[in-house]
Design a protein around this motif. Structure first.
Motif, PDB file in Angstrom:
ATOM      1  N   MET A  30     -10.254 -43.743  -1.188  1.00  0.00           N
ATOM      2  CA  MET A  30      -9.384 -42.773  -0.538  1.00  0.00           C
ATOM      3  C   MET A  30      -9.995 -41.379  -0.615  1.00  0.00           C
ATOM      4  SD  MET A  30      -6.503 -42.118   0.968  1.00  0.00           S
ATOM      5  CE  MET A  30      -5.098 -41.014   1.079  1.00  0.00           C
ATOM      6  N   GLU A  31     -10.586 -41.042  -1.763  1.00  0.00           N
ATOM      7  CA  GLU A  31     -11.164 -39.715  -1.944  1.00  0.00           C
ATOM      8  C   GLU A  31     -12.284 -39.465  -0.946  1.00  0.00           C
ATOM      9  OE1 GLU A  31     -10.542 -41.751  -4.390  1.00  0.00           O
ATOM     10  OE2 GLU A  31      -9.103 -40.680  -5.682  1.00  0.00           O
ATOM     11  N   ARG A  32     -13.118 -40.478  -0.728  1.00  0.00           N
ATOM     12  CA  ARG A  32     -14.229 -40.310   0.210  1.00  0.00           C
ATOM     13  C   ARG A  32     -13.704 -40.051   1.623  1.00  0.00           C
ATOM     14  NH1 ARG A  32     -19.556 -41.193  -0.047  1.00  0.00           N
ATOM     15  NH2 ARG A  32     -20.696 -41.566   1.900  1.00  0.00           N
ATOM     16  N   TYR A  33     -12.651 -40.750   2.019  1.00  0.00           N
ATOM     17  CA  TYR A  33     -12.063 -40.495   3.326  1.00  0.00           C
ATOM     18  C   TYR A  33     -11.531 -39.065   3.412  1.00  0.00           C
ATOM     19  CZ  TYR A  33      -8.546 -40.021   6.869  1.00  0.00           C
ATOM     20  OH  TYR A  33      -7.796 -39.527   7.904  1.00  0.00           O
ATOM     21  N   GLN A  34     -10.855 -38.620   2.356  1.00  0.00           N
ATOM     22  CA  GLN A  34     -10.293 -37.273   2.362  1.00  0.00           C
ATOM     23  C   GLN A  34     -11.392 -36.219   2.451  1.00  0.00           C
ATOM     24  OE1 GLN A  34      -7.986 -37.785  -1.249  1.00  0.00           O
ATOM     25  NE2 GLN A  34      -6.081 -37.620  -0.102  1.00  0.00           N
ATOM     26  N   TRP A  35     -12.509 -36.436   1.762  1.00  0.00           N
ATOM     27  CA  TRP A  35     -13.621 -35.486   1.834  1.00  0.00           C
ATOM     28  C   TRP A  35     -14.150 -35.390   3.268  1.00  0.00           C
ATOM     29  CZ3 TRP A  35     -16.598 -38.053  -2.808  1.00  0.00           C
ATOM     30  CH2 TRP A  35     -15.872 -37.836  -3.986  1.00  0.00           C
ATOM     31  N   SER A  36     -14.345 -36.542   3.893  1.00  0.00           N
ATOM     32  CA  SER A  36     -14.839 -36.546   5.272  1.00  0.00           C
ATOM     33  C   SER A  36     -13.841 -35.871   6.208  1.00  0.00           C
ATOM     34  CB  SER A  36     -15.104 -37.980   5.745  1.00  0.00           C
ATOM     35  OG  SER A  36     -16.182 -38.557   5.047  1.00  0.00           O
ATOM     36  N   ALA A  37     -12.552 -36.123   5.985  1.00  0.00           N
ATOM     37  CA  ALA A  37     -11.526 -35.532   6.835  1.00  0.00           C
ATOM     38  C   ALA A  37     -11.534 -34.011   6.715  1.00  0.00           C
ATOM     39  CB  ALA A  37     -10.148 -36.082   6.460  1.00  0.00           C
ATOM     40  N   ILE A  38     -11.680 -33.496   5.506  1.00  0.00           N
ATOM     41  CA  ILE A  38     -11.725 -32.048   5.294  1.00  0.00           C
ATOM     42  C   ILE A  38     -12.908 -31.454   6.044  1.00  0.00           C
ATOM     43  CG2 ILE A  38     -12.141 -30.250   3.573  1.00  0.00           C
ATOM     44  CD1 ILE A  38     -10.602 -32.056   1.572  1.00  0.00           C
ATOM     45  N   LEU A  39     -14.067 -32.066   5.899  1.00  0.00           N
ATOM     46  CA  LEU A  39     -15.264 -31.550   6.568  1.00  0.00           C
ATOM     47  C   LEU A  39     -15.136 -31.632   8.083  1.00  0.00           C
ATOM     48  CD1 LEU A  39     -18.031 -33.031   4.235  1.00  0.00           C
ATOM     49  CD2 LEU A  39     -17.512 -30.603   4.558  1.00  0.00           C
ATOM     50  N   ARG A  40     -14.615 -32.721   8.594  1.00  0.00           N
ATOM     51  CA  ARG A  40     -14.470 -32.862  10.049  1.00  0.00           C
ATOM     52  C   ARG A  40     -13.454 -31.858  10.595  1.00  0.00           C
ATOM     53  NH1 ARG A  40     -17.154 -37.325  11.793  1.00  0.00           N
ATOM     54  NH2 ARG A  40     -17.527 -38.996  10.252  1.00  0.00           N
ATOM     55  N   ALA A  41     -12.376 -31.632   9.870  1.00  0.00           N
ATOM     56  CA  ALA A  41     -11.358 -30.684  10.320  1.00  0.00           C
ATOM     57  C   ALA A  41     -11.910 -29.270  10.406  1.00  0.00           C
ATOM     58  CB  ALA A  41     -10.152 -30.718   9.386  1.00  0.00           C
ATOM     59  N   LEU A  42     -12.964 -29.002   9.635  1.00  0.00           N
ATOM     60  CA  LEU A  42     -13.580 -27.674   9.633  1.00  0.00           C
ATOM     61  C   LEU A  42     -14.958 -27.691  10.296  1.00  0.00           C
ATOM     62  CD1 LEU A  42     -12.474 -26.662   6.034  1.00  0.00           C
ATOM     63  CD2 LEU A  42     -11.565 -25.800   8.202  1.00  0.00           C
ATOM     64  N   SER A  43     -15.191 -28.702  11.130  1.00  0.00           N
ATOM     65  CA  SER A  43     -16.441 -28.823  11.907  1.00  0.00           C
ATOM     66  C   SER A  43     -17.671 -28.750  11.003  1.00  0.00           C
ATOM     67  CB  SER A  43     -16.512 -27.717  12.975  1.00  0.00           C
ATOM     68  OG  SER A  43     -15.398 -27.764  13.824  1.00  0.00           O
ATOM     69  N   GLY A  44     -17.579 -29.377   9.829  1.00  0.00           N
ATOM     70  CA  GLY A  44     -18.675 -29.249   8.879  1.00  0.00           C
ATOM     71  C   GLY A  44     -19.294 -30.547   8.407  1.00  0.00           C
ATOM     72  N   ARG A  45     -18.912 -31.683   9.028  1.00  0.00           N
ATOM     73  CA  ARG A  45     -19.402 -32.975   8.522  1.00  0.00           C
ATOM     74  C   ARG A  45     -20.917 -33.088   8.664  1.00  0.00           C
ATOM     75  NH1 ARG A  45     -20.984 -36.651   6.209  1.00  0.00           N
ATOM     76  NH2 ARG A  45     -20.105 -38.737   5.924  1.00  0.00           N
ATOM     77  N   ARG A  46     -21.449 -32.728   9.819  1.00  0.00           N
ATOM     78  CA  ARG A  46     -22.890 -32.854  10.023  1.00  0.00           C
ATOM     79  C   ARG A  46     -23.655 -31.720   9.339  1.00  0.00           C
ATOM     80  NH1 ARG A  46     -25.248 -34.664  15.742  1.00  0.00           N
ATOM     81  NH2 ARG A  46     -24.031 -36.460  15.042  1.00  0.00           N
ATOM     82  N   SER A  47     -23.122 -30.498   9.418  1.00  0.00           N
ATOM     83  CA  SER A  47     -23.837 -29.372   8.810  1.00  0.00           C
ATOM     84  C   SER A  47     -23.884 -29.501   7.289  1.00  0.00           C
ATOM     85  CB  SER A  47     -23.195 -28.041   9.213  1.00  0.00           C
ATOM     86  OG  SER A  47     -21.826 -28.024   8.910  1.00  0.00           O
TER      87      SER A  47
END
Length: 316
Positions: free
Chosen positions: A197-214
């Motif tokens: 669950m934590e890994r999903y939440q981390w990805s969600a936070i980054l994606r919501a702030l347009s930061g997953r790839r960067s």
């Protein structure tokens, strides 16, 4: 510049940024809802979007069921939700219309056509299949607004107040997402399984702030870790939505505004102080002081800066 003009330019940018932020949250929620995640309960993804935007309690008062249709109606089209995309775009357009002669034709066209096209949409036509394209369109229109602002507006006080509205709202969005999800960024969550669950939440936070790839560029040899994610979104100035980046821009803009008017109001020094405090911070210090406490305090400081700015320049 009249205070009411400065206010309209400030809120014009702030509302357009807000519309994009809510759109990004919904994009992340939709992506999560159509994918299977270990331990994910029904509605968790939509709850993430609403809690980060601060309207989960208002939703619960109006709807009995948490589903895509109700969430989209409330978060995108509702006139009763202060942070809905509809209200944000309409208020951005109203503020732009109030200063129509003070902005460029390109900027007005970007704002006005976005609102006209959005207002023509029938909410019932936005089905699950059509939602991704509609959210992508809304996001692209926000980029169009931002591009028109940066590429056509004269670098005078109108531009400075517009910039401040944009980055105050962006900082507010980033810190509220982090504060809503702070428990998943605590050091105790550093070692988790890939399907957690934590890994999903981390990805969600980054994606919501347009930061997953960067994030991958900033930490090329590191997997997702709460320490790195928190540092990336709070202290790394090269990340466009980090708190440090927002207040670096606000501090520079405050300096430009002070030079333009030949005087420095207290709010301008406040922006510089917040930017300096972030540049001197280390992530380990923030964890030692308490991540939740730091984020809650920052929300207050950001709100206080916006309030002080409005008082110093007589926003109507």
């Amino acid at each position: 510049m009249l205070g009411r003009t400065a206010s309209s330019l400030f809120w014009m940018s702030r509302y357009h940024e807000r519309a994009q932020n809510v759109t990004k949250l919904l994009e992340v929620a939709y992506r999560g809802a159509i994918m299977s995640h270990t331990g994910q309960e029904h509605g968790t993804h939509w709850t993430f979007a609403m809690s980060c935007s601060g309207c989960d309690s208002d939703f619960s008062e109006r709807y009995d069921e948490l589903n895509l249709r109700n969430v989209v109606n409330f978060m995108v089209f509702s006139k009763d939700n202060p942070v809905s995309v509809r209200n944000s775009l309409e208020l951005a357009r109203n503020n732009a219309r109030a200063v129509r002669t003070g902005i460029t034709a390109e900027l007005w066209e970007a704002i006005n056509t976005t609102w006209i096209d959005f207002a023509d949409v029938n909410p019932q036509t936005i089905t699950q299949e059509k939602l991704p394209d509609f959210l992508a369109w809304t996001n692209q229109r926000s980029h169009l607004f931002r591009g028109a602002l940066l590429n056509t507006i004269l670098r005078d006080d109108g531009y400075f107040f517009s910039q401040m509205g944009n980055f105050v709202e962006r900082a507010d969005n980033t810190v509220r997402i982090l504060n809503t999800q702070y428990y998943s960024l605590l050091p105790d969550n550093d070692i988790v399984d890939d399907g957690s669950m934590e890994r999903y939440q981390w990805s969600a936070i980054l994606r919501a702030l347009s930061g997953r790839r960067s994030y991958r560029f900033a930490y090329p040899n590191a997997r997702l870790k709460p320490f790195n994610i928190a540092e990336f979104l709070i202290l790394r100035r090269e990340m466009p939505r980090s708190l440090a980046h927002c207040y670096h821009w606000l501090s520079d803009t405050a300096e430009d505004l002070g030079q333009f008017y030949g005087s420095r109001e207290p709010s301008l020094d406040m922006a510089k102080e917040i930017a300096l405090s972030l540049s001197e911070k280390q992530m380990r210090e923030i964890y030692q002081e308490g991540l939740h406490e730091f984020l809650t305090d920052f929300i207050g400081r950001n709100n206080l800066f916006a309030q002080k700015l409005s008082e110093d320049y007589n926003f109507a």
